[in-house]
Design an enzyme around this catalytic site. Structure first.
Site, PDB file in Angstrom:
ATOM      1  N   CYS A   1     -43.107  74.221  76.995  1.00 15.12           N
ATOM      2  CA  CYS A   1     -43.963  74.499  75.834  1.00 15.12           C
ATOM      3  C   CYS A   1     -44.020  75.959  75.392  1.00 15.12           C
ATOM      4  O   CYS A   1     -43.639  76.303  74.272  1.00 15.12           O
ATOM      5  CB  CYS A   1     -45.371  74.017  76.127  1.00 15.12           C
ATOM      6  SG  CYS A   1     -45.483  72.281  76.605  1.00 15.12           S
TER       7      CYS A   1
ATOM      8  N   HIS B   1     -51.162  77.536  73.029  1.00 22.67           N
ATOM      9  CA  HIS B   1     -50.449  77.704  74.301  1.00 22.67           C
ATOM     10  C   HIS B   1     -49.634  78.996  74.377  1.00 22.67           C
ATOM     11  O   HIS B   1     -48.538  79.032  74.936  1.00 22.67           O
ATOM     12  CB  HIS B   1     -49.542  76.498  74.582  1.00 22.67           C
ATOM     13  CG  HIS B   1     -49.310  76.300  76.054  1.00 22.67           C
ATOM     14  ND1 HIS B   1     -48.440  75.348  76.566  1.00 22.67           N
ATOM     15  CD2 HIS B   1     -49.832  76.937  77.131  1.00 22.67           C
ATOM     16  CE1 HIS B   1     -48.442  75.406  77.886  1.00 22.67           C
ATOM     17  NE2 HIS B   1     -49.283  76.368  78.242  1.00 22.67           N
TER      18      HIS B   1
END
EC number: 3.1.6.-
Length: 572
Positions: free
Chosen positions: A93, A149
């Site tokens: 990610c 993130h």
């Protein structure tokens, strides 16, 4: 600038914002692009840019790749646009998101290793100009919805401080789709849904895919099409936990594998969310001067319902199943539509491509690793890119059978690294699990089918493939073409000389949500930031070959820092 952050729950309800039914199928055209799509000349003003990023969607998990999962919206948008079938992303990610927003490889941001964990004092480097910041300079209104993130330990790391006018979403890597709770270990749990820089307690209980699509549509409804818009929608879907509204599960009730059934429902729900955003673009007058980009962030997690078949590997690996991305561009502004592009492309390329579309400029001084791909995408020209550095991770567990000698004295093949140059792809170290995993549709899967393609433990640390001829990585040519191996090892060494030190600090207990009212959020003080800067300076000094002081406490700190790094790698 933060016009949306002040809306209360009551005001949102008054707009009909929290109702998913406003865009029922009966209210939407038969397919995106079927109404009002006309040949369009060069745009009279900068185009609206809508970037849709999905999380953990596998290469096989879209209808136009032959999937058993229904994605009619994505199929129609891709069919009428340009499918990107030589497009690469990163295997996990944070790296994909950092490279999208900076246009730089991980080795040039210090984020080479793993992800940014919730309790780490780490974030996207503050000295780098992000994509939304460049678009703001070009006169764009910038909005983000979804998963960040990229770190949040300081307020300066938050999306609204990194170029976005507004933000609604989560700061950490994965949350519950309804409650927005996230646990980073036993007993370390907190709420993670934020609007602007505030905790959005009142929005809990709504399924995130629907909530994010509704917010995107609300932004379009309240923005003038006369001013250029950058809308970044980073869906949480289809990352674990596997959760879906019941109505989407029902259509896959005959699918025997429970994980695959839930995953399929989540993908189809996300597909309908994209349809509703596309419909809003048309309704509010944005569509004819818009560029819609769709991309996955990494390969599918095969242990959680995803499929990258027929590619090798999965999320978290440098095999094609981990780094070959789903991607397409849909726009009335494309000069050549309804085609498939084989131009080599990487996620870093979106930065210069979109800045160029917006009328902005980039230069060598920006230190970008990406290329402007718009001529290749829109007109079918050759790609300016000839190679991709997938990554060099010096902290990942070193391969037992790798060595500098095995790398002809050029490169230590125990180090995890991967590079693509022309048709050739080289992997060194431990690339991750290298299985070929069929779609998990049967209730008894895994079983004998799984074992047919299982990779036995191998005593090697170098692999070479001709990806153009062998996209499934079944024929290792390292032994037959040592000349190519040498060339690519030398290229890795050249890249490594430009790398900055890895930034992967130890977790800090002050990040615990209990110290922040039960929610994840910024926690570092100015004093702690100074300590972090001192740690970074020591790391840089060490990388230049300076000798550290030899004291017991220094050795103990080094030991525990390395131990923490290993533990975090295993958790990932």
């Amino acid at each position: 600038m933060h016009a949306l952050t002040g809306f209360s729950l009551v005001s949102l309800l008054s707009f009909g914002y929290l109702s998913w039914d406003w865009a029922k199928p009966s209210l939407v055209a038969d397919g995106p692009g079927e109404a009002g799509e006309q040949p369009t000349a060069a745009p009279p003003r900068p185009p609206h840019i809508i970037f849709i990023l999905t999380d953990d969607q596998g290469y096989h998990d879209v209808g136009y790749h032959g999937s058993d999962i229904e994605t009619p919206t994505l199929d129609r948008l891709a069919a009428k646009g340009v499918k990107l079938e030589n497009y690469y992303i990163q295997p996990i990610c944070t790296p994909s998101r950092s490279q999208l927003l900076t246009g730089r490889y991980q080795i040039h941001t210090g984020l080479q290793h793993s992800i940014i964990r919730p309790r780490q004092p780490n974030c996207l480097p503050l000295d780098q100009v992000t994509l939304p910041q460049k678009l703001q300079e070009a006169g764009y209104s910038t909005h983000m919805v979804g998963k960040w993130h990229l770190g949040f330990y300081r307020k300066e790391c938050l999306p609204t401080r990194r170029g976005f006018d507004t933000f609604l979403g989560s700061l950490t890597g994965n949350v519950d789709y309804y409650t927005y709770d996230n646990c980073d270990g036993p007993g370390v749990c907190g709420f993670d849904l934020h609007e602007g820089e505030n905790v959005a307690w009142g929005l809990s209980g709504q399924y995130s895919t629907m909530l994010y699509a509704q917010r995107a549509s609300h932004i379009l409804a309240n923005h003038s099409p006369q001013r250029p818009l950058f809308l970044y929608v980073a869906f949480q879907a289809v990352h674990t936990p596997l959760q879906s509204p019941r109505e989407y599960l029902y259509r896959y009730r005959t699918m025997g594998n429970v994980a695959r059934r839930k995953y399929a429902a989540m993908v189809t729900c996300m597909d309908e969310a994209v349809r509703n955003i596309t419909w809003a673009l048309k309704r509010y007058g944005f569509y004819n001067n818009s560029v819609i980009i769709f991309s996955s962030d990494n390969g599918g997690q095969t242990f959680s319902g995803g499929s990258n078949w027929p590619l090798r590997g999965r999320k978290g690996t440098y095999w094609e199943g981990g780094v070959r991305g789903l991607g397409f561009v849909h726009s009335p502004l494309l000069k050549r539509k309804r085609r498939t592009s084989r131009a080599l492309m990487h996620i870093t390329d979106w930065y210069p491509t979109l800045v160029g579309l917006a009328g902005g400029t980039t230069s060598a001084a920006d230190g970008l690793d990406g290329y402007d791909m718009w001529p290749a995408i829109s007109e079918g020209r050759a790609s300016p890119r000839t190679e991709i550095l997938h990554n060099i991770d010096p902290l990942y567990n070193h391969a037992q059978h790798g060595s500098l000698e095995g790398g002809f004295g050029i490169w230590n093949t125990a180090v995890q690294a991967a590079i693509r140059v022309g048709e050739w792809k080289l992997l060194t170290g431990d690339p991750g699990y290298g299985d070929w995993i069929p779609p998990q549709t049967l209730a008894t899967f895994p079983g004998s089918w799984w074992n047919l393609e299982r990779m036995a433990s191998v005593r090697q640390a170098v692999w070479l493939f001709n990806i153009s001829a062998d996209p499934y990585e079944r024929e290792d040519l390292a032994g037959q073409r040592p000349d190519v191996v040498r060339t690519l090892l030398a290229r890795l060494a050249e890249y490594n000389r430009t790398a900055i030190p890895v930034r992967y600090p130890a977790e800090n207990p002050r990040a615990h949500p209990d110290f922040n009212g039960g929610a994840w959020g910024p926690w570092a003080s100015d004093e702690e930031e100074e300590e972090n800067k001192e740690e970074e300076e020591r790391a840089r000094s060490f990388s230049r070959g300076r000798r550290k002081k030899k004291c017991k406490i220094c050795k103990l700190r080094s030991f525990f820092r390395k131990l923490n790094t290993r533990l975090m790698s295993q958790r990932i």
